[in-house]
Design an enzyme around this catalytic site. Structure first.
Site, PDB file in Angstrom:
ATOM      1  N   SER A   1      -3.324  -3.941  -6.597  1.00  0.00           N
ATOM      2  CA  SER A   1      -2.246  -3.399  -7.438  1.00  0.00           C
ATOM      3  C   SER A   1      -0.915  -3.727  -6.762  1.00  0.00           C
ATOM      4  O   SER A   1      -0.281  -2.871  -6.152  1.00  0.00           O
ATOM      5  CB  SER A   1      -2.463  -1.885  -7.565  1.00  0.00           C
ATOM      6  OG  SER A   1      -1.433  -1.306  -8.291  1.00  0.00           O
TER       7      SER A   1
ATOM      8  N   GLY B   1      -1.821  -1.600  -2.419  1.00  0.00           N
ATOM      9  CA  GLY B   1      -0.538  -1.362  -3.074  1.00  0.00           C
ATOM     10  C   GLY B   1      -0.376   0.112  -3.412  1.00  0.00           C
ATOM     11  O   GLY B   1      -1.149   0.664  -4.187  1.00  0.00           O
TER      12      GLY B   1
ATOM     13  N   GLY C   1       1.838  -5.438  -8.157  1.00  0.00           N
ATOM     14  CA  GLY C   1       2.913  -5.845  -9.063  1.00  0.00           C
ATOM     15  C   GLY C   1       2.411  -6.694 -10.206  1.00  0.00           C
ATOM     16  O   GLY C   1       1.204  -6.926 -10.346  1.00  0.00           O
TER      17      GLY C   1
ATOM     18  N   HIS D   1      12.695  31.755 -19.488  1.00  0.00           N
ATOM     19  CA  HIS D   1      11.808  32.287 -18.448  1.00  0.00           C
ATOM     20  C   HIS D   1      10.524  32.811 -19.086  1.00  0.00           C
ATOM     21  O   HIS D   1      10.600  33.489 -20.114  1.00  0.00           O
ATOM     22  CB  HIS D   1      12.522  33.425 -17.716  1.00  0.00           C
ATOM     23  CG  HIS D   1      11.656  34.077 -16.681  1.00  0.00           C
ATOM     24  ND1 HIS D   1      11.380  33.482 -15.478  1.00  0.00           N
ATOM     25  CD2 HIS D   1      10.983  35.260 -16.699  1.00  0.00           C
ATOM     26  CE1 HIS D   1      10.577  34.265 -14.786  1.00  0.00           C
ATOM     27  NE2 HIS D   1      10.314  35.362 -15.493  1.00  0.00           N
TER      28      HIS D   1
ATOM     29  N   ILE E   1      -0.677   4.391  -6.943  1.00  0.00           N
ATOM     30  CA  ILE E   1      -0.773   5.837  -6.659  1.00  0.00           C
ATOM     31  C   ILE E   1      -1.413   6.589  -7.831  1.00  0.00           C
ATOM     32  O   ILE E   1      -2.189   7.531  -7.635  1.00  0.00           O
ATOM     33  CB  ILE E   1       0.617   6.415  -6.271  1.00  0.00           C
ATOM     34  CG1 ILE E   1       1.001   5.909  -4.872  1.00  0.00           C
ATOM     35  CG2 ILE E   1       0.653   7.939  -6.328  1.00  0.00           C
ATOM     36  CD1 ILE E   1       0.002   6.247  -3.745  1.00  0.00           C
ATOM     37  N   GLU E   2      -1.129   6.142  -9.063  1.00  0.00           N
ATOM     38  CA  GLU E   2      -1.815   6.789 -10.197  1.00  0.00           C
ATOM     39  C   GLU E   2      -3.334   6.604 -10.065  1.00  0.00           C
ATOM     40  O   GLU E   2      -4.107   7.549 -10.256  1.00  0.00           O
ATOM     41  CB  GLU E   2      -1.319   6.199 -11.530  1.00  0.00           C
ATOM     42  CG  GLU E   2       0.076   6.663 -11.895  1.00  0.00           C
ATOM     43  CD  GLU E   2       0.559   6.243 -13.290  1.00  0.00           C
ATOM     44  OE1 GLU E   2       1.659   6.653 -13.649  1.00  0.00           O
ATOM     45  OE2 GLU E   2      -0.163   5.507 -14.002  1.00  0.00           O
TER      46      GLU E   2
ATOM     47  N   GLU F   1      -0.607   0.018   1.975  1.00  0.00           N
ATOM     48  CA  GLU F   1       0.728  -0.274   1.432  1.00  0.00           C
ATOM     49  C   GLU F   1       1.536  -1.083   2.455  1.00  0.00           C
ATOM     50  O   GLU F   1       1.619  -0.723   3.618  1.00  0.00           O
ATOM     51  CB  GLU F   1       1.445   1.044   1.085  1.00  0.00           C
ATOM     52  CG  GLU F   1       2.934   0.936   0.818  1.00  0.00           C
ATOM     53  CD  GLU F   1       3.327  -0.031  -0.299  1.00  0.00           C
ATOM     54  OE1 GLU F   1       2.714  -0.016  -1.371  1.00  0.00           O
ATOM     55  OE2 GLU F   1       4.267  -0.837  -0.061  1.00  0.00           O
TER      56      GLU F   1
ATOM     57  N   SER G   1       3.451  -9.150 -19.449  1.00  0.00           N
ATOM     58  CA  SER G   1       3.135  -9.512 -18.061  1.00  0.00           C
ATOM     59  C   SER G   1       1.649  -9.339 -17.811  1.00  0.00           C
ATOM     60  O   SER G   1       0.919  -8.824 -18.662  1.00  0.00           O
ATOM     61  CB  SER G   1       3.926  -8.616 -17.108  1.00  0.00           C
ATOM     62  OG  SER G   1       3.491  -7.273 -17.256  1.00  0.00           O
TER      63      SER G   1
END
Ligand SMILES: Cc1cc2nc3c(=O)[nH]c(=O)nc-3n(C[C@H](O)[C@H](O)[C@H](O)COP(=O)(O)OP(=O)(O)OC[C@H]3O[C@@H](n4cnc5c(N)ncnc54)[C@H](O)[C@@H]3O)c2cc1C
Length: 473
Positions: free
Chosen positions: A277, A188, A279, A452, A194-195, A211, A153
């Site tokens: 950004s 976007g 898509g 732990h 977001i990254e 957005e 893509s």
């Protein structure tokens, strides 16, 4: 002379090269045709370079907080040239690895652009491929028994917002930036957006996200979106949601000015650059589909559950078939397609078992249904949530924001979805993925003794919280 193969793969990205290796393991005479570089988007324009930049941004952000850890480093600064150099070195190393794997598997690699031909003197069926070679040599003809289309893509752009390398960028151009801009608008707020917002903000860039949906990362559970929004804002990222950008208002000059309709009110945004950004589009053009019966639906190649197109000897996998456009999905689809070609009986992919990760700072990861999706599907749900604030290792890391949320079926006790936001959750999600594959109940997850101190204790506690039994809440 035309070469004959059991399998020819069009596109050597993650889906294509992994399929080629599996085919070679199964004894199929295999070739890959790649017009750019083996490794495709993931290695050269996606997963790896973006994560390398994110890591540098994270180190910078942590170094600036050094005093908190008793580490006194004066005047921490960014040398973006070095950041890019490190990224390129990692990509180069992995690129060599992929080339080596092709040699090791005795897979022929054609460096050129492939195009599927219709029935011809070479074969009564469509599927013969003509390769326009990159080195300018005469076209090669390859005659395969089977074909896998894995052409991937490319970034989607908006009319009026085409990348120009200077003011308007997509992720392809942004990865190659030589200098950090002072400010940027990211159009976007999905995973990739977001990254970038997180990385650039950690590098000190003034970031605004616009957005269209009513929340960022709208494909994730609502509570994860909310927490991501909160943490991005705390970093200083400005976010406008329910915002429709108006490309016709774009002005370019010393920077960019663009307007958006935000909740019905027109607002102007200014920055040095804009990153689009919104898509990705499947690469289905120029590959000869018109010479076949292959169907394209909603811009993507239509396939069945074994990735066969309408031409049963031509398969398609990865980003070019749409769905979850992720590297690990493309790779698995490639394996299933090859095993089907080899006459094996591969199990079909259950996409609800695929883990999705966001490598921002904080990270987010999920597998299965969100709480709302589960309810929409008619499940009666019970939810367990546990904050990293009560996890010792998170405090040790100095990153105690975020939580693990488990959505389970009240009737069957099956885990329906797991959602996490916080430190290193992209490395922790596989436990939840395994729990989903094994149809585990929250009790079974909680019964697994988590060492732990680890961050994974949050998963055990969230599993206990599903039935109100968390210890440290
Ligand atoms: C910025 C960014 C970050 C990403 N981060 C992640 C992540 O962290 N994790 C994740 O899972 N996914 C991530 N992705 C998505 C991931 O990169 C894709 O899902 C993955 O690369 C798809 O693999 P593919 O094989 O289908 O296609 P691609 O990797 O796009 O490969 C297709 C290949 O086909 C070649 N090709 C196309 N047409 C022809 C032709 N006619 N002849 C010859 N060759 C041709 C192309 O040159 C390309 O090399 C990211 C994507 C982007 C853009």
């Amino acid at each position: 002379m035309a070469q004959e193969y059991d399998l020819v793969i069009l596109g050597g990205g993650t889906g294509g090269y992994v399929a080629a290796i599996r085919a070679s393991q199964l004894g199929l005479k295999t070739a890959v045709i790649e017009k750019e570089k083996l490794g495709g988007t993931c290695l050269h324009k996606g997963c790896i370079p973006s994560k390398a930049l994110l890591r540098s941004a994270e180190v910078f952000a942590t170094a600036k907080r050094g005093e908190e850890f008793g580490v006194m480093a004066k005047e921490v600064s960014i040398n973006f040239g070095k950041v890019q150099e490190r990224k390129n070195k990692i990509v180069g190393q992995l690129y060599q690895g992929v080339q080596h794997l092709m040699k090791q598997g005795k897979i022929d690699v054609y460096k050129g652009t492939g195009r599927i031909l219709g029935p011809s003197i070479f074969s009564p069926m469509p599927g013969t491929i003509s390769v326009e070679m990159n080195n300018g040599e005469e076209n090669e003809i390859v005659i395969p028994k089977n074909v896998i289309i894995a052409t991937g893509s490319r970034p989607r752009t908006l009319p009026g917002l085409e990348p120009d390398r200077e003011f308007v960028l997509t992720s392809d151009e942004a990865l190659e930036m030589e200098f950090l801009p002072k400010s940027i608008i990211i159009l976007g707020g999905g995973i990739i957006g977001i990254e970038w917002a997180s990385m650039l903000s950690d590098f000190g860039v003034d970031v605004t996200v616009i957005e269209y949906a009513e929340r960022i990362i709208p494909t994730e559970d609502k509570e994860i979106s909310r927490e991501m929004h909160r943490q991005m804002k705390r970093k200083g990222v400005k976010i406008a949601t329910s915002a429709k950008v108006l490309p016709e208002t774009l002005q370019k000059g010393g920077g960019v000015i663009i307007s958006a309709e935000v909740k019905g009110v027109q607002k102007e945004f200014k920055a040095e650059k804009i990153l689009v950004s919104v898509g990705r589009l499947a690469n289905v053009e120029g590959i000869g589909l018109e010479n076949t019966e292959i169907q394209v639906e909603n811009g993507c190649i239509a396939v069945n559950e074994y990735f066969q197109t309408k031409e049963s000897h031509i398969y398609a996998i990865g980003d070019c078939i749409g769905g979850l456009q992720l590297a690990h999905v493309a790779a698995r689809e490639g394996i299933v397609a090859v095993e089907h070609i080899a006459g094996q009986n591969p199990s079909r992919i259950d996409y609800s078992l695929v883990s999705k990760c966001i490598y921002s700072n904080p990270e987010a990861a999920s597998v299965g249904f969100s709480e709302d999706e589960a309810k929409e599907k008619g499940y009666k749900v019970k939810v367990g949530k546990f904050s990293f604030r009560a996890i010792g290792k998170a405090l040790v890391f100095g990153e105690s924001d975020g939580f693990v949320k488990i959505v389970a079926d009240e009737e069957t006790d099956d885990i329906l979805g797991v959602h996490m936001i916080g430190p290193h959750v992209t490395d922790m999600i596989s436990e939840a993925g395994l729990a989903r594959v094994l149809d585990a109940s929250p009790w079974e997850v909680a019964h697994t003794i988590h060492p732990h101190p680890t961050l994974s204790e949050a998963i055990g506690e969230a599993a206990l919280a599903v039935d109100g039994k968390a210890i440290h809440s």
